[in-house]
Write an enzyme that holds these catalytic residues in place. Structure first.
Site, short mmCIF file in Angstrom:
data_model
loop_
_atom_site.label_atom_id
_atom_site.label_comp_id
_atom_site.label_asym_id
_atom_site.label_seq_id
_atom_site.Cartn_x
_atom_site.Cartn_y
_atom_site.Cartn_z
N ASP A 8 1.24 -0.73 3.59
CA ASP A 8 1.50 -1.04 2.18
C ASP A 8 0.32 -1.71 1.47
O ASP A 8 -0.02 -2.85 1.78
CB ASP A 8 2.73 -1.93 2.06
CG ASP A 8 3.94 -1.37 2.82
OD1 ASP A 8 3.73 -0.77 3.88
OD2 ASP A 8 5.07 -1.57 2.34
N GLU A 39 3.44 1.51 -2.75
CA GLU A 39 4.49 1.07 -3.67
C GLU A 39 4.29 -0.35 -4.19
O GLU A 39 4.96 -0.76 -5.12
CB GLU A 39 5.86 1.19 -3.01
CG GLU A 39 6.05 0.17 -1.91
CD GLU A 39 7.51 -0.23 -1.73
OE1 GLU A 39 8.39 0.35 -2.37
OE2 GLU A 39 7.75 -1.16 -0.94
N ASN A 40 3.39 -1.12 -3.57
CA ASN A 40 3.12 -2.48 -4.03
C ASN A 40 1.72 -2.62 -4.63
O ASN A 40 1.20 -3.73 -4.76
CB ASN A 40 3.24 -3.48 -2.87
CG ASN A 40 4.62 -3.50 -2.25
OD1 ASN A 40 4.77 -3.23 -1.06
ND2 ASN A 40 5.63 -3.80 -3.04
N HIS A 68 10.19 -0.13 -4.20
CA HIS A 68 9.49 -0.61 -5.40
C HIS A 68 8.93 0.52 -6.27
O HIS A 68 8.21 0.25 -7.23
CB HIS A 68 8.36 -1.57 -5.02
CG HIS A 68 8.84 -2.94 -4.65
ND1 HIS A 68 9.41 -3.79 -5.57
CD2 HIS A 68 8.85 -3.59 -3.47
CE1 HIS A 68 9.75 -4.92 -4.97
NE2 HIS A 68 9.43 -4.82 -3.69
N HIS A 177 5.44 -5.48 5.79
CA HIS A 177 4.15 -6.12 5.52
C HIS A 177 3.64 -6.96 6.69
O HIS A 177 2.77 -7.81 6.51
CB HIS A 177 4.18 -6.98 4.24
CG HIS A 177 4.47 -6.20 3.00
ND1 HIS A 177 4.48 -6.77 1.75
CD2 HIS A 177 4.75 -4.90 2.81
CE1 HIS A 177 4.76 -5.85 0.84
NE2 HIS A 177 4.93 -4.70 1.47
FE LIG Z 1 9.26 -1.86 0.16
#
Ligand SMILES: [Fe+2]
Length: 258
Positions: A8, A39-40, A68, A177
Site C-alpha cells: 500500500d 488506495e492510500n 479506500h 500496512h
Molecule cells: Fe485498505
C-alpha cells in the site's frame, strides 16, 4: 518471469518512494510486471486521477485498491475508463470500474484480480465465491494470475491463500500496512504472503502521524489523520512464476529504505 508486487502506497512519501525506487527495483529484480496497491496514495485516503496517471508513467503496470478507493470523488469517473486501476471484484454488481484485468508482460499475458475481505470490513459480496466465478474467465486468457486480497483479518487472507492454491500464481495480502514474515510457495504452486506491508512513512502508526493515533487511543476522541513525517520505505515481494504452467517457484520479501 518475475513480478514485483508493492504494498500500500501511502501519502506523499510513499509516492516519492515509488518514483525514486521503482526504476532500480525493476532492473535489480528483472521484473517483467509491477503491481502496486495505491488506495492510500492521496494523503492516506484514496487516489486521485493525477496520482494514478503518475504511477503508470513511473512503471507501475496494474494498480489495485480496496476500501479506500472511493475516498476521492473524482476517481469514480477515472476508474470507469481506466481498467489498469482495479477496485475489489466483490463489490456489488453495478459498482464503477472493474475488479480484474489482463495485461501483456513481454511475450506473456498476466491477469490481476483484486478481492476484499469481509471480516471487520464492509459486508460486500463473498470474495471466495467471486474468485470461483471469475477464475475460469481469467484462465481462458492466461495461466499467470495474481491476486491482491485486501483484508483486515489475517485469517481471511490465509484462508484465501489455501482456497486458491494451485489455481492462481500468487495470493498477496494488503490493507494492514505491516509486512508479514510468512511468505512461502504453497504446495499447489501459489506464492503467498499475508501482507505486503506499507510503502510510506515508517515512523508513524501504519502510516499516520503517531501522536495523533496515540491521543486517539488515550482519549477515544475523533482526531484528524495526517500522514506521518520522517523516513519512508518501500515494502513488497518479488515472485518468480513459470509462465507456461503459471506456478510460482519463489517469493522473496522486499524492504527498501526510500
Ligand atoms: Fe485498505
Amino acid at each position: 518471469m518475475n513480478v514485483l508486487m508493492i504494498g500500500d502506497v501511502f501519502g506523499e512519501s510513499g509516492r516519492a518512494a515509488v518514483a525514486r525506487l521503482l526504476p532500480g527495483l525493476r532492473r535489480e529484480h528483472a521484473a517483467d510486471l509491477v503491481v502496486a496497491n495505491v488506495e492510500n496514495a492521496a494523503g492516506g485516503f484514496g487516489v486521485t486521477p493525477a496520482f494514478a496517471r503518475a504511477f503508470l508513467d513511473q512503471g507501475v503496470d496494474v494498480m489495485t485498491s480496496g476500501n479506500h478507493i472511493w475516498d476521492k470523488r473524482e476517481i469514480v469517473e477515472y476508474i470507469a475508463k481506466e481498467n489498469l486501476l482495479l477496485r475489489p471484484a466483490n463489490y456489488p454488481a453495478g459498482t464503477p470500474g472493474v475488479g480484474w484485468v489482463t495485461v501483456k508482460a513481454g511475450p506473456h499475458r498476466v491477469a490481476v484480480l483484486n478481492l476484499m475481505g469481509r471480516v471487520f470490513m464492509n459486508p460486500i459480496d463473498c470474495p471466495f465465491r467471486t474468485a470461483d466465478a471469475v477464475l475460469p474467465e481469467l484462465r481462458r486468457e492466461t495461466s499467470i494470475i495474481l491476486v491482491d486480497m485486501h483484508a483486515e483479518a489475517t485469517s481471511e487472507s490465509v484462508a484465501m491463500g489455501w482456497y486458491l492454491d494451485g489455481r492462481v500464481s500468487a495470493v498477496v495480502g494488503t490493507h494492514r500496512h505491516v509486512q508479514t514474515a510468512d511468505e512461502r510457495v504453497l504446495p499447489g504452486g501459489t506464492a503467498y504472503i499475508t501482507d505486503l506491508g506499507l510503502t510510506g512513512p515508517t515512523d508513524g502508526v501504519i502510516g499516520v502521524d503517531r501522536e495523533t493515533i496515540i491521543q486517539r487511543f488515550l482519549t477515544q476522541m475523533p482526531t484528524r489523520f495526517e500522514p506521518a513525517k520522517g523516513p519512508a520505505a518501500l515494502h513488497g515481494v518479488v515472485i518468480t512464476v513459470d509462465p507456461e504452467s503459471g506456478r510460482a517457484s519463489a517469493i522473496r520479501r522486499v524492504q527498501v529504505p526510500a
